[in-house]
Design an enzyme around this catalytic site. Structure first.
Site, PDB file in Angstrom:
ATOM      1  N   THR A   1      -9.380   1.734  -8.222  1.00  0.00           N
ATOM      2  CA  THR A   1     -10.481   2.569  -8.695  1.00  0.00           C
ATOM      3  C   THR A   1     -10.754   2.270 -10.164  1.00  0.00           C
ATOM      4  OG1 THR A   1      -9.902   4.314  -7.131  1.00  0.00           O
ATOM      5  CG2 THR A   1     -11.282   4.937  -9.001  1.00  0.00           C
TER       6      THR A   1
ATOM      7  N   GLU B   1      -0.584  12.733 -10.113  1.00  0.00           N
ATOM      8  CA  GLU B   1      -1.864  12.316  -9.545  1.00  0.00           C
ATOM      9  C   GLU B   1      -2.226  13.140  -8.317  1.00  0.00           C
ATOM     10  OE1 GLU B   1      -3.633   8.410  -7.132  1.00  0.00           O
ATOM     11  OE2 GLU B   1      -1.820   8.222  -8.334  1.00  0.00           O
TER      12      GLU B   1
ATOM     13  N   GLY C   1       0.837  -1.191   0.000  1.00  0.00           N
ATOM     14  CA  GLY C   1       0.000   0.000   0.000  1.00  0.00           C
ATOM     15  C   GLY C   1       0.871   1.240   0.000  1.00  0.00           C
TER      16      GLY C   1
END
Length: 537
Positions: A311, A395, A284
């Site tokens: 996503t 991002e 993660g």
């Protein structure tokens, strides 16, 4: 800059005869642009054209000088200035073309449809002669505050092109997104058909070169679109951001010419949906500790592994997948592969049920002996960490527009409610503790927006500098969570009800403190970059 006005209904798209970018969704009466289109209101300056107000400003319709319908403030608050609707405190003048519009951005026409009478929210600061009867500024004891009308020409860092792009996006959002936002949250419903509509409007490839169907604009344009979507549906903004920035822009920057020509056009048109697959069950915050493997076998890679919290994963047709191609080299053994949904061995293990951002599909993905041709590798073999880190930097900068949109929606609604709600015989906006909350919301919004545009400028000019994007997303995300809760507090019991979107905005906002690197990881990035070599781990 030539004067411009809205395009009349039925005017076909045209080709620019100027080399410089045209204002989106506007035509020109001189200097090129849409030939043969005459501005029906040449006597009015551009900033005298007005857009319609948001749903929270419902009221009787009123005709303004250009003949476009907008709405009068609710009768419960006859004192609200018609020159300053809730969105105007953002200082972003809007253009208000109320017909089907044609625009040209960097020489390419972008499609924009009329909102059908429900135009964009906000009001231009110089609307003249449009004051509705009974809406004069209040002449009440103690009301000695200065006018909130921003000075002439204030744009808060948005160029004219960006203002018009924001206006077009807001019209689209009010027409297409707002009616679905509640259903998306309630049923975890993903409106796939909206992607094709957004593709038709040019909203899915703002940074993609024109030769592949995009607009060829900057990350600022991408942020403008996301902010407008996030005002009504942060969940949809998240899916659009994952599609257009994490995957599509990444491929546009790093793919080969053949890859761009094959994959980008249908993605920009919204015919296919994209996702980026990086996170794993055990990778993660430590993003480079991947266990997914891609072993080279002749002219193919054999891909095995799993991805988590992806996503758009459950609905994606095209995926950028990070995998280890040389496991023993850690971060220096990562490659990026282009995967299609149709490839044998690729499956969606399950869709995940989330606290917020419902309607933006998130899932677990599995790859079992997926054969990936060598020409589907993006970038050099074992050099994917550069693509990974550069992508995360962009991002964070671009996705900071989503919490900015959430803050804008919370502030708009809070101002509206404080002006109308009465307790103890007076408007609650007169109570100093309510004023404090509204002031804090405004300060958080403006600080977040300035960090956002500073980060966008930085990733465009100095992509190796990471602290600006980390600071922008960290501050804006935490401010949006805080701001949504304060907006609920201002609304009291009504804010806690699902009849209003505030509790949804609060749930949605929390994700931005976790995704794209947690707030804690982003703070480490900021501090270590400031301290310099020798202070990392």
């Amino acid at each position: 800059m030539p004067a411009r006005g809205p395009v009349t209904d039925g005017v076909p798209l045209s080709t620019s005869i100027e080399t410089r970018p045209r204002l989106p969704f506007l035509s020109s009466t001189s200097g090129g642009g849409n030939k043969g289109v005459v501005d029906p209101r040449p006597e009015l300056r551009r900033n005298d054209r007005v857009a319609a107000t948001t749903e929270i400003c419902r009221g009787p319709r009123l005709e303004i000088p250009d003949g476009s319908p907008t709405r009068r403030p609710p009768a419960a608050d006859p004192g609200r200035s018609p020159l300053f609707w809730p969105s105007d405190h953002l200082g972003r003048p809007r253009s208000g073309a109320g017909s089907r519009a044609a625009s040209e951005v960097t020489g390419r026409a972008v499609r924009g449809r009329a909102p059908g009478g429900s135009g964009v929210s906000g009001c231009l600061p110089e609307l003249k002669g449009a004051r509705p009867t009974g809406a004069e500024p209040p002449n009440e004891p103690g009301n000695d505050y200065p006018s909130l009308e921003p000075p002439d020409g204030v744009s808060h860092d948005l160029t004219l092109e960006e203002q018009d792009l924001a206006s077009a996006a807001r019209r689209f959002v009010q027409r297409e997104v707002a009616p679905l936002a509640e259903r998306m949250d309630r049923d975890d419903y993903f409106p796939r058909e909206l992607f094709r509509k957004m593709g038709e409007e040019g909203f899915l490839g703002p940074t993609v070169p024109e030769q592949y169907g995009g607009l060829g604009l900057s990350y600022r344009a991408q942020a403008v679109i996301l902010e407008e979507i996030a005002r009504e549906s942060p969940a949809l903004a998240l899916s659009v951001g994952a599609h257009s920035n994490l995957a599509v822009d990444n491929l546009a920057r790093n793919g080969t010419d053949d890859q761009r020509a094959e994959f980008l056009p249908p993605l920009v048109r919204g015919e296919r949906i994209a996702a980026l697959a990086l996170t794993e069950p055990n990778a993660g915050s430590d993003a480079v500790s991947l266990s997914t493997r891609a072993e080279r076998n002749g002219d193919h890679y054999i891909l095995n592994g799993s991805k988590q919290f992806i996503t758009n994963g459950p609905v994606a047709d095209t995926l950028l997948v990070y995998a280890k191609t040389r496991p023993g080299d850690g971060a220096h053994g990562i490659s990026v592969l282009l995967i299609s949904r149709e490839m044998e061995g690729f499956t969606v293990s399950r869709s995940l049920d989330k606290m917020g951002m419902r309607g933006s599909p998130t899932g677990e993905l599995a790859f079992r002996n997926v054969r990936v041709p060598l020409d589907r590798r993006v970038g050099e073999e074992n050099r994917g960490v550069g693509i990974l880190m550069g992508g995360l930097n962009v991002e964070r900068a671009v996705l900071a527009a989503i919490p900015v949109g959430i803050l804008g929606a919370c502030l708009d609604r809070s101002i509206q409610y404080a002006r109308e709600r009465e307790q103890f015989g007076e408007k609650i906006g007169r109570f100093e503790l309510i004023q404090e909350k509204i002031a804090n919301l405004y300060m958080d919004l403006e600080a977040s927006r300035r960090l956002l545009y500073g980060a966008l400028e930085c990733v465009a000019t100095d992509p190796r500098r990471l602290r600006d994007s980390s600071a922008a997303l960290t501050f804006a995300s935490e401010a949006s969570t805080r701001g949504a809760l304060q907006a609920i507090q201002i609304h009291g019991g009504y804010g806690y009800m699902r009849d209003l979107p505030l509790e949804r905005l609060a749930r949605d906002a929390k994700l931005l403190e976790i995704g794209a690197g947690t707030s804690e990881i982003r703070r480490l990035i900021i501090a270590r970059e400031l301290l310099g070599p020798g202070f990392g781990r």
